[in-house]
Design an enzyme around this catalytic site. Sequence first.
Site, mmCIF file in Angstrom:
data_model
loop_
_atom_site.group_PDB
_atom_site.id
_atom_site.type_symbol
_atom_site.label_atom_id
_atom_site.label_comp_id
_atom_site.label_asym_id
_atom_site.label_seq_id
_atom_site.Cartn_x
_atom_site.Cartn_y
_atom_site.Cartn_z
ATOM 1 C CG ASN A 19 70.550 -34.060 -8.744
ATOM 2 O OD1 ASN A 19 71.411 -34.711 -9.361
ATOM 3 N ND2 ASN A 19 69.256 -34.329 -8.819
ATOM 4 C CE LYS A 63 67.980 -32.441 -11.656
ATOM 5 N NZ LYS A 63 66.696 -31.851 -12.041
ATOM 6 C CG HIS A 77 65.492 -36.640 -8.595
ATOM 7 N ND1 HIS A 77 64.821 -36.295 -9.743
ATOM 8 C CD2 HIS A 77 65.988 -35.491 -8.085
ATOM 9 C CE1 HIS A 77 64.906 -34.981 -9.916
ATOM 10 N NE2 HIS A 77 65.609 -34.471 -8.925
ATOM 11 C CD GLU A 88 65.208 -34.986 -13.088
ATOM 12 O OE1 GLU A 88 66.361 -35.417 -12.908
ATOM 13 O OE2 GLU A 88 64.926 -33.765 -13.049
ATOM 14 C CD GLU A 121 64.262 -32.253 -5.827
ATOM 15 O OE1 GLU A 121 65.178 -31.413 -5.842
ATOM 16 O OE2 GLU A 121 64.207 -33.206 -6.634
ATOM 17 N N GLY A 171 63.297 -27.589 -12.827
ATOM 18 C CA GLY A 171 63.796 -27.216 -14.149
ATOM 19 C C GLY A 171 62.856 -26.314 -14.928
ATOM 20 C CB SER A 231 63.167 -23.291 -10.061
ATOM 21 O OG SER A 231 62.812 -24.044 -11.207
HETATM 22 P P1 13P Z 1 66.321 -27.515 -10.714
HETATM 23 O O1 13P Z 1 67.041 -26.784 -9.609
HETATM 24 O O2 13P Z 1 67.047 -27.501 -12.013
HETATM 25 O O3 13P Z 1 64.886 -27.085 -10.805
HETATM 26 O O4 13P Z 1 66.288 -29.071 -10.280
HETATM 27 C C1 13P Z 1 65.873 -29.416 -9.015
HETATM 28 C C2 13P Z 1 66.180 -30.845 -8.791
HETATM 29 O O5 13P Z 1 65.594 -31.720 -9.397
HETATM 30 C C3 13P Z 1 67.227 -31.176 -7.812
HETATM 31 O O6 13P Z 1 67.237 -32.531 -7.511
#
Ligand code: 13P
Length: 254
Positions: free
Chosen positions: A12, A14, A98, A100, A170, A176, A216
């Site tokens: 992803n 982003k 997601h 976010e 997740e 992150g 992560s």
């Molecule tokens: P990270 O791998 O940067 O923690 O992000 C995970 C994520 O949100 C994947 O959709």
Amino acid sequence: MDKERKLIIAGNWKTNKTVAEALDLVTALRRELADVKAVDVVVCPPFTALESVSKAILDSNIRLGAQNMSENGYGAFTGEIAAGMLKEFSVGYVILGHSERRQYQKETDALVAKKAAAAHAANLIPIVCVGETLMEREAAITEEVVETQLRGSLAGLTSDQVEKTVLAYEPVWAIGTGKTASSAQAQEVHAFIRKVLSSMHGDTTARRVRIQYGGSVKANNARELMGQPDVDGALVGGASLELRGFTDIVKNSI
Ligand code: 13P
């Protein structure tokens, strides 16, 4: 690794990568991962790079995903992207709900369910994300939160559609932050998700759904996470932005 479900590892990206950067990365990924057959590999660039990436992975083993889509089709929905528009670029997957988007765009389970239905109607495979916040984990309500998200976000889908859906667990506190859920913590929630799926759609469907872990994921923890019986892949953020980070995750998972 001998699992009834094929692993699916998705990057992803982003809101990252210019078209030129996306092309560089995916061209190298195509070369490095050409021999990988045991894992479904998916990249999810931003909308603006879908067309170029789509051309760059033509006739390869890499599949294309989007990061969001509208619950509506074509029409007067300023700023939205319809499923049909994604299909123009051979998109096969779409990340929905997601954390976010749940946080910043206030997406609800009901909206995610509408999007998931629209994705299936267009023959796109939704990757539906669920996961608890740190506060929720500390309050020991992880299972309630995840169950509510699951039931709400999959509401109205048929068993057949649920079976084709990819889920991504997740934990928000692991995204992150460099804090990965331990493989035991991940397995515990994945097994719980499968139990909820079973109560919604029966054992056979629950057994067939692929559940990714996200938060992560790195080359050094991928193998142990993927080794858990109910972990069927990864949704990778940060580490998927670099060639070595992503290819090592894929290779260490096989
Ligand atoms: P990270 O791998 O940067 O923690 O992000 C995970 C994520 O949100 C994947 O959709």
